[in-house]
Motif scaffolding. Structure first.
Motif, mmCIF file in Angstrom:
data_model
loop_
_atom_site.group_PDB
_atom_site.id
_atom_site.type_symbol
_atom_site.label_atom_id
_atom_site.label_comp_id
_atom_site.label_asym_id
_atom_site.label_seq_id
_atom_site.Cartn_x
_atom_site.Cartn_y
_atom_site.Cartn_z
ATOM 1 N N VAL A 1 42.089 36.083 -21.442
ATOM 2 C CA VAL A 1 41.696 37.005 -22.503
ATOM 3 C C VAL A 1 40.763 36.305 -23.495
ATOM 4 C CG1 VAL A 1 42.559 38.331 -24.483
ATOM 5 C CG2 VAL A 1 43.730 38.468 -22.270
ATOM 6 N N ALA A 2 41.102 35.076 -23.869
ATOM 7 C CA ALA A 2 40.259 34.324 -24.801
ATOM 8 C C ALA A 2 38.874 34.059 -24.212
ATOM 9 C CB ALA A 2 40.934 33.003 -25.173
ATOM 10 N N GLY A 3 38.827 33.870 -22.907
ATOM 11 C CA GLY A 3 37.551 33.618 -22.238
ATOM 12 C C GLY A 3 36.767 34.864 -21.917
ATOM 13 N N HIS A 4 37.334 36.038 -22.240
ATOM 14 C CA HIS A 4 36.702 37.338 -21.981
ATOM 15 C C HIS A 4 36.419 37.536 -20.495
ATOM 16 C CE1 HIS A 4 35.882 38.825 -26.179
ATOM 17 N NE2 HIS A 4 36.344 37.602 -26.391
ATOM 18 N N THR A 5 37.373 37.109 -19.671
ATOM 19 C CA THR A 5 37.259 37.289 -18.221
ATOM 20 C C THR A 5 38.534 37.892 -17.644
ATOM 21 O OG1 THR A 5 38.073 35.037 -17.803
ATOM 22 C CG2 THR A 5 35.671 35.334 -17.985
ATOM 23 N N ALA A 6 39.350 38.527 -18.485
ATOM 24 C CA ALA A 6 40.658 39.024 -18.045
ATOM 25 C C ALA A 6 40.502 40.105 -16.977
ATOM 26 C CB ALA A 6 41.434 39.570 -19.231
ATOM 27 N N LEU A 7 41.319 39.984 -15.932
ATOM 28 C CA LEU A 7 41.377 41.006 -14.896
ATOM 29 C C LEU A 7 42.280 42.142 -15.360
ATOM 30 C CD1 LEU A 7 41.997 38.592 -11.883
ATOM 31 C CD2 LEU A 7 39.799 39.574 -12.581
ATOM 32 N N THR A 8 42.135 43.300 -14.739
ATOM 33 C CA THR A 8 43.053 44.391 -15.036
ATOM 34 C C THR A 8 44.382 44.145 -14.319
ATOM 35 O OG1 THR A 8 42.168 45.672 -13.181
ATOM 36 C CG2 THR A 8 41.182 46.045 -15.350
ATOM 37 N N GLY A 9 45.449 44.686 -14.856
ATOM 38 C CA GLY A 9 46.744 44.519 -14.224
ATOM 39 C C GLY A 9 47.631 43.548 -14.985
ATOM 40 N N THR B 1 48.759 40.455 -14.048
ATOM 41 C CA THR B 1 48.237 39.079 -14.007
ATOM 42 C C THR B 1 46.736 39.143 -14.239
ATOM 43 O OG1 THR B 1 49.962 38.444 -12.450
ATOM 44 C CG2 THR B 1 48.062 36.975 -12.643
ATOM 45 N N GLN B 2 46.298 38.593 -15.361
ATOM 46 C CA GLN B 2 44.917 38.785 -15.797
ATOM 47 C C GLN B 2 44.001 37.622 -15.447
ATOM 48 O OE1 GLN B 2 46.428 39.829 -19.862
ATOM 49 N NE2 GLN B 2 44.973 41.517 -19.686
ATOM 50 N N TYR B 3 44.561 36.548 -14.921
ATOM 51 C CA TYR B 3 43.760 35.437 -14.420
ATOM 52 C C TYR B 3 43.854 35.458 -12.897
ATOM 53 C CZ TYR B 3 48.281 33.202 -13.749
ATOM 54 O OH TYR B 3 49.560 32.929 -13.341
ATOM 55 N N TYR B 4 43.227 34.500 -12.233
ATOM 56 C CA TYR B 4 43.251 34.440 -10.771
ATOM 57 C C TYR B 4 44.424 33.561 -10.332
ATOM 58 C CZ TYR B 4 38.584 36.536 -10.728
ATOM 59 O OH TYR B 4 37.514 37.391 -10.885
ATOM 60 N N GLN B 5 45.562 34.178 -10.043
ATOM 61 C CA GLN B 5 46.721 33.455 -9.534
ATOM 62 C C GLN B 5 46.586 33.319 -8.022
ATOM 63 O OE1 GLN B 5 49.271 31.779 -10.876
ATOM 64 N NE2 GLN B 5 49.979 31.289 -8.815
ATOM 65 N N THR B 6 46.674 32.086 -7.515
ATOM 66 C CA THR B 6 46.490 31.851 -6.080
ATOM 67 C C THR B 6 47.716 31.143 -5.523
ATOM 68 O OG1 THR B 6 45.363 29.717 -6.415
ATOM 69 C CG2 THR B 6 43.991 31.691 -6.388
ATOM 70 N N SER B 7 48.228 31.675 -4.425
ATOM 71 C CA SER B 7 49.423 31.099 -3.793
ATOM 72 C C SER B 7 49.209 30.807 -2.326
ATOM 73 C CB SER B 7 50.608 32.055 -3.976
ATOM 74 O OG SER B 7 50.877 32.256 -5.349
ATOM 75 N N SER B 8 47.953 30.656 -1.929
ATOM 76 C CA SER B 8 47.605 30.276 -0.559
ATOM 77 C C SER B 8 46.201 29.685 -0.570
ATOM 78 C CB SER B 8 47.643 31.494 0.375
ATOM 79 O OG SER B 8 46.569 32.373 0.093
ATOM 80 N N PRO B 9 45.856 28.875 0.431
ATOM 81 C CA PRO B 9 44.484 28.344 0.503
ATOM 82 C C PRO B 9 43.437 29.449 0.557
ATOM 83 C CG PRO B 9 45.926 27.120 1.981
ATOM 84 C CD PRO B 9 46.730 28.287 1.473
ATOM 85 N N ALA B 10 43.728 30.525 1.279
ATOM 86 C CA ALA B 10 42.763 31.624 1.392
ATOM 87 C C ALA B 10 42.549 32.308 0.047
ATOM 88 C CB ALA B 10 43.238 32.631 2.433
ATOM 89 N N ALA B 11 43.628 32.475 -0.720
ATOM 90 C CA ALA B 11 43.509 33.112 -2.029
ATOM 91 C C ALA B 11 42.695 32.253 -2.988
ATOM 92 C CB ALA B 11 44.894 33.387 -2.600
ATOM 93 N N LEU B 12 42.847 30.938 -2.890
ATOM 94 C CA LEU B 12 42.086 30.033 -3.748
ATOM 95 C C LEU B 12 40.595 30.138 -3.435
ATOM 96 C CD1 LEU B 12 42.125 27.832 -5.916
ATOM 97 C CD2 LEU B 12 42.474 26.153 -4.092
#
Length: 318
Positions: free
Chosen positions: A212-220, A222-233
């Motif tokens: 939010v502070a970086g003005h890049t928040a996603l909708t939903g 989880t507003q940052y890019y949460q990654t839990s697999s190599p493909a998601a990263l």
């Protein structure tokens, strides 16, 4: 009433090939649209590549897998994701890297790779030379980036991509203030946030506040890019950089009458439109593509952009 002719320079955003020893072959220039015999001349263009500073966490926990089912470490996954990023976008941005910590404890990051064109291979070399070790001085790492001043470039867009697998754990943990300072700077710097694995997923509220502070928040939720697999990263890096590669082009000559500008993509005229076509900024002599026209460029590296001057353009989209 046309300007003198200039050398033709169709733009082709061709990414660097994996084998850097072999020079890329130029893409054949697309034929200009048929505008009759009005005497249109092609203007040379220079793409405005954004500055993208990677701020990378190498703390000891980066040696762990991103999830229980992964056979590789988060550090290996990150290097693979950055390698893919370099293959796809190195020619379309000015890349740099600050890797933290610098001393395997709580030392602030160094600017391991200063921002530069086609610096991707240098970034990969620096990542390969280091490994997981130490703590997570995220705030201090951002202080280094701010103090260095490379993101104070008023001639192009400026971005930070912060990738970390845990919360900051050194003396000063106020990351939000640093990200806010970057955004409030002149020029403004947006910060994208990537979280890797359980360490960030356990407290998404904190990383949400960074996005939010970086003005890049996603909708939903989880507003940052949460990654839990190599493909998601990999997908997170691709989505971020694919969205920030520039759709701005400097014209090497001014256009006294903007009504006589015709912008083309792959030889087809694009309608002037601030939402799906192009706009012209006379102050900076810059053409900017928008919406679908920008998407066509960022999603396909072989797309060629050209500017003709001297003929009436196509009717604007209604």
């Amino acid at each position: 009433g046309c300007l003198g002719s200039v050398p033709v320079e169709e733009h082709a955003a061709t990414p660097a090939p994996p084998d850097m020893a072999e020079a890329p072959q130029p893409t054949p220039a697309a034929a200009p649209p048929d505008l009759g015999n009005c005497g249109a001349m092609q203007f040379a263009l220079t793409r405005v590549e954004p500055n993208v500073m990677l701020v990378i966490d190498r703390s000891g926990s980066m040696g762990d897998p991103v999830s229980s089912g992964s056979a590789t470490s988060k550090w290996t996954d990150l290097k693979n994701a950055v390698s893919s990023l370099v293959t796809g976008y190195d020619s379309q941005m000015r890349l740099g890297a600050a890797i933290f910590s610098s001393d395997g404890n709580c030392g602030a990051a160094n600017i391991d790779v200063p921002l530069a064109a086609t610096a991707g291979q240098t970034v990969l070399t620096k990542l390969n030379a280091q490994g997981p070790n130490g703590n997570t001085p995220t705030a201090a790492a951002l202080d280094t980036v701010i103090a260095n001043g490379q993101l104070s470039d008023t001639t192009r867009p400026n971005f930070v991509i912060l990738a970390t697998d845990g919360e900051p754990n050194c003396t000063d943990t106020d990351v939000t203030t640093r990200i806010t300072k970057l955004y409030n700077a002149t020029p403004s710097v947006k910060t994208y946030v990537i979280g890797m694995g359980d360490g960030t997923a356990s407290d998404p509220t904190l990383l949400n506040s960074w996005a939010v502070a970086g003005h890049t928040a996603l909708t939903g939720t989880t507003q940052y890019y949460q990654t839990s697999s190599p493909a998601a990263l990999k997908s997170a890096f691709d989505a971020i950089v694919g969205g920030v590669v520039s759709c701005d082009f400097k014209m090497t000559q001014s256009a006294p009458d903007p009504n006589l500008i015709v912008v083309t993509e792959n030889g087809t005229a694009v309608s002037p439109s601030p939402t799906v076509g192009w706009t012209y900024d006379a102050t900076t002599n810059t053409i900017t593509l928008h919406g679908a026209s920008c998407d066509m460029l960022t999603s396909n590296s072989s797309t060629q952009v050209g500017v003709l001057y001297g003929c009436p353009g196509p009717p604007p989209i209604q």
